[in-house]
Write a protein that holds these residues in place. Sequence first.
Motif, PDB file in Angstrom:
ATOM      1  N   VAL A  63      81.943  23.226  18.231  1.00 45.07           N
ATOM      2  CA  VAL A  63      81.965  22.901  16.805  1.00 45.07           C
ATOM      3  C   VAL A  63      81.998  21.390  16.599  1.00 45.07           C
ATOM      4  N   LEU A  64      82.760  20.671  17.417  1.00 43.91           N
ATOM      5  CA  LEU A  64      82.925  19.224  17.249  1.00 43.91           C
ATOM      6  C   LEU A  64      81.759  18.410  17.799  1.00 43.91           C
ATOM      7  N   ALA A  65      80.815  19.085  18.463  1.00 46.30           N
ATOM      8  CA  ALA A  65      79.672  18.361  19.037  1.00 46.30           C
ATOM      9  C   ALA A  65      78.875  17.655  17.955  1.00 46.30           C
ATOM     10  N   ARG A  66      78.952  18.168  16.731  1.00 48.40           N
ATOM     11  CA  ARG A  66      78.262  17.554  15.596  1.00 48.40           C
ATOM     12  C   ARG A  66      79.299  16.819  14.738  1.00 48.40           C
ATOM     13  N   GLY A  67      79.088  15.545  14.463  1.00 43.99           N
ATOM     14  CA  GLY A  67      79.986  14.785  13.613  1.00 43.99           C
ATOM     15  C   GLY A  67      80.658  13.646  14.366  1.00 43.99           C
ATOM     16  N   ARG A  68      81.419  12.865  13.615  1.00 42.01           N
ATOM     17  CA  ARG A  68      82.075  11.686  14.195  1.00 42.01           C
ATOM     18  C   ARG A  68      83.418  11.472  13.508  1.00 42.01           C
ATOM     19  N   ALA A  69      84.422  11.067  14.284  1.00 39.24           N
ATOM     20  CA  ALA A  69      85.770  10.876  13.746  1.00 39.24           C
ATOM     21  C   ALA A  69      85.926   9.507  13.123  1.00 39.24           C
ATOM     22  N   ARG A  70      86.867   9.432  12.168  1.00 44.69           N
ATOM     23  CA  ARG A  70      87.206   8.170  11.529  1.00 44.69           C
ATOM     24  C   ARG A  70      88.583   7.697  12.001  1.00 44.69           C
ATOM     25  N   ALA A  71      88.863   6.428  11.784  1.00 44.67           N
ATOM     26  CA  ALA A  71      90.106   5.836  12.263  1.00 44.67           C
ATOM     27  C   ALA A  71      91.308   6.558  11.678  1.00 44.67           C
ATOM     28  N   ARG A  72      92.258   6.890  12.548  1.00 46.05           N
ATOM     29  CA  ARG A  72      93.525   7.530  12.199  1.00 46.05           C
ATOM     30  C   ARG A  72      93.367   8.897  11.540  1.00 46.05           C
ATOM     31  N   ASN A  92      91.668  19.959  30.477  1.00 46.66           N
ATOM     32  CA  ASN A  92      90.617  20.944  30.201  1.00 46.66           C
ATOM     33  C   ASN A  92      89.533  20.358  29.304  1.00 46.66           C
ATOM     34  N   PHE A  93      89.956  19.593  28.296  1.00 47.16           N
ATOM     35  CA  PHE A  93      88.966  18.953  27.430  1.00 47.16           C
ATOM     36  C   PHE A  93      88.115  17.965  28.209  1.00 47.16           C
ATOM     37  N   ASP A  94      88.719  17.229  29.112  1.00 47.38           N
ATOM     38  CA  ASP A  94      87.948  16.290  29.926  1.00 47.38           C
ATOM     39  C   ASP A  94      86.925  17.022  30.787  1.00 47.38           C
ATOM     40  N   THR A  95      87.332  18.176  31.320  1.00 50.09           N
ATOM     41  CA  THR A  95      86.443  18.942  32.202  1.00 50.09           C
ATOM     42  C   THR A  95      85.245  19.501  31.448  1.00 50.09           C
ATOM     43  N   TYR A  96      85.491  20.072  30.268  1.00 54.02           N
ATOM     44  CA  TYR A  96      84.428  20.770  29.538  1.00 54.02           C
ATOM     45  C   TYR A  96      83.629  19.879  28.592  1.00 54.02           C
ATOM     46  N   SER A  97      84.101  18.646  28.339  1.00 53.90           N
ATOM     47  CA  SER A  97      83.389  17.755  27.408  1.00 53.90           C
ATOM     48  C   SER A  97      82.698  16.609  28.127  1.00 53.90           C
ATOM     49  N   LYS A  98      82.469  16.749  29.413  1.00 56.19           N
ATOM     50  CA  LYS A  98      81.917  15.652  30.199  1.00 56.19           C
ATOM     51  C   LYS A  98      80.511  15.268  29.746  1.00 56.19           C
ATOM     52  N   TYR A  99      79.782  16.194  29.089  1.00 56.90           N
ATOM     53  CA  TYR A  99      78.428  15.893  28.626  1.00 56.90           C
ATOM     54  C   TYR A  99      78.379  15.695  27.111  1.00 56.90           C
ATOM     55  N   LEU A 100      79.533  15.597  26.482  1.00 53.04           N
ATOM     56  CA  LEU A 100      79.607  15.367  25.045  1.00 53.04           C
ATOM     57  C   LEU A 100      80.268  14.011  24.775  1.00 53.04           C
ATOM     58  N   LYS A 101      79.819  13.337  23.740  1.00 48.72           N
ATOM     59  CA  LYS A 101      80.401  12.041  23.386  1.00 48.72           C
ATOM     60  C   LYS A 101      81.543  12.269  22.397  1.00 48.72           C
ATOM     61  N   VAL A 124      89.703   9.618  16.767  1.00 48.62           N
ATOM     62  CA  VAL A 124      89.617  10.610  17.844  1.00 48.62           C
ATOM     63  C   VAL A 124      89.091  11.929  17.272  1.00 48.62           C
ATOM     64  N   ASP A 125      88.291  12.613  18.073  1.00 55.39           N
ATOM     65  CA  ASP A 125      87.795  13.930  17.683  1.00 55.39           C
ATOM     66  C   ASP A 125      88.833  15.010  17.959  1.00 55.39           C
ATOM     67  N   VAL A 126      89.549  14.865  19.055  1.00 52.94           N
ATOM     68  CA  VAL A 126      90.537  15.867  19.453  1.00 52.94           C
ATOM     69  C   VAL A 126      91.883  15.176  19.630  1.00 52.94           C
ATOM     70  N   LEU A 127      92.873  15.658  18.901  1.00 57.42           N
ATOM     71  CA  LEU A 127      94.229  15.127  19.018  1.00 57.42           C
ATOM     72  C   LEU A 127      95.115  16.223  19.607  1.00 57.42           C
ATOM     73  N   VAL A 148      91.480  17.240   9.276  1.00 55.88           N
ATOM     74  CA  VAL A 148      91.507  18.202  10.390  1.00 55.88           C
ATOM     75  C   VAL A 148      90.651  19.419  10.029  1.00 55.88           C
ATOM     76  N   LYS A 149      89.649  19.687  10.842  1.00 56.39           N
ATOM     77  CA  LYS A 149      88.761  20.838  10.633  1.00 56.39           C
ATOM     78  C   LYS A 149      89.265  22.082  11.379  1.00 56.39           C
ATOM     79  N   VAL A 150      89.797  21.855  12.596  1.00 57.05           N
ATOM     80  CA  VAL A 150      90.271  22.971  13.422  1.00 57.05           C
ATOM     81  C   VAL A 150      91.682  22.646  13.899  1.00 57.05           C
ATOM     82  N   MET A 151      92.587  23.604  13.725  1.00 59.81           N
ATOM     83  CA  MET A 151      93.961  23.425  14.197  1.00 59.81           C
ATOM     84  C   MET A 151      94.306  24.565  15.150  1.00 59.81           C
ATOM     85  N   VAL A 152      94.875  24.203  16.301  1.00 61.34           N
ATOM     86  CA  VAL A 152      95.233  25.178  17.325  1.00 61.34           C
ATOM     87  C   VAL A 152      96.740  25.113  17.573  1.00 61.34           C
ATOM     88  N   VAL A 153      97.387  26.276  17.603  1.00 62.65           N
ATOM     89  CA  VAL A 153      98.788  26.380  18.003  1.00 62.65           C
ATOM     90  C   VAL A 153      98.818  27.183  19.297  1.00 62.65           C
TER      91      VAL A 153
END
Length: 476
Positions: A63-72, A92-101, A124-127, A148-153
Amino acid sequence: MTKFSELGLNPKVLKAVSEAGYEAPTPIQAGAIPPALEGKDVLGIAQTGTGKTASFTLPMLSVLARGRARARMPRSLVLCPTRELAAQVAENFDTYSKYLKLTKALLIGGVSFKEQDTLIDKGVDVLIATPGRLLDHFERGKLILSDVKVMVVDEADRMLDMGFIPDIERIFGLTPFTRQTLFFSATMAPEIERITNTFLSAPARVEVARQATASETIEQGVVMFKPSRRDRADSEKRKVLRTLIENEGEKCTNAIIFCNRKTDVDICAKSLKKYGFDAAPIHGDLDQSQRTKTLEGFRNGELRLLVASDVAARGLDVPSVSHVINFDVPGHPEDYVHRIGRTGRAGREGKAITICNPRDEKAFDAVEKLIQKEIARIENPVKPAERKPKPRVEKASEVKTEDATTPAAAQPEPKMDKPQRARKENTRRDDRPQKEHSPKPRYGNKHNNHHGNNVVGMGDHLPSFIALSFEERMAS
């Protein structure tokens, strides 16, 4: 569905998954990823070690592959109960996002605020954060959660145990109402059910295993330990632990040993080191750099025994843990499932052994009731110490003399009736030596006369002055 390619993931994410060596999704992944990609809220319930982390990581990256984050203003938020679990999710994010900016930031305690502020300011895209440190940044004005578009607990039931539910509710209130929520837990306590009903909108419920069940690949056993003496209970229990590890031999390639208290973690690790075992402690009071170094050593095989509190019971993904030993029975039966879930992961075989003393039997009964299974009893590998008979103290009447060695009490006394006993007692009383003393004066006179005798009375003698009349006495 039997392949990741059939789940609708981003091609770049699929490429990273393939390079990581994964071909088929686990049941929780196959059930949670499709509705998450559709933008629906997801309520995932599965036992630990079933791949819940990838269940939200993979669809979030797509989902986050499209778009760009803003400061803070992070685009997504992942909440974890402990620093170790948050760090693992970041890996895990580092492993699976190696081909995504995509960019990420990890907000956990024990790390400088300044370094974390620098990452947030860049956008940041993922906090990924623990609740306490996230609120610290928000209260300092360094973080805005309105984008925040997606929130995970993750590990929501652990959040409940650690008292984070008020913080979670506050964080929910700081994020947009239109966000997508992915909620994962191993158990569904009533308080967790209330939160999901409040903050999730028509979630897709994915439950792949009965709540609070242990993997069938884990062999479970319990040693019913009873100390010989109360003051020796702790040392004897540690001896049982060492013997169990020795008896497993080469089968025990590595193990996590769980204690209920942080002080016991330190004592147990120190005891194991003393007897030549390769062990190290990990708990919440240790410095973050030391905790990270210890975990890395355990993952890399440099450390054999990890003595831990429940801070390490949730979410630590070390695939090849051969044994889990509960030095203490956990106070909450759900924690037992999470502890032993550190072994037998991804279909591997594992073994879990619990040491239960008499005061923990009630808690252990709750564990068996929760998992609906009787755990096999293991014979105590340490034989109880034989008690030496106390030396017999000879009585004074039994002391040997030159002439006789027979105790005086050896000859039984003949039976006597009540009058005979009274006469005998009077005889004994009369035989007692009497104290010599002079007769006391009848009238309490403490003074003696010049003859040395006590004055008793005047007798028949009448002094002459008494016989005189008053006139005669006055004239004289």
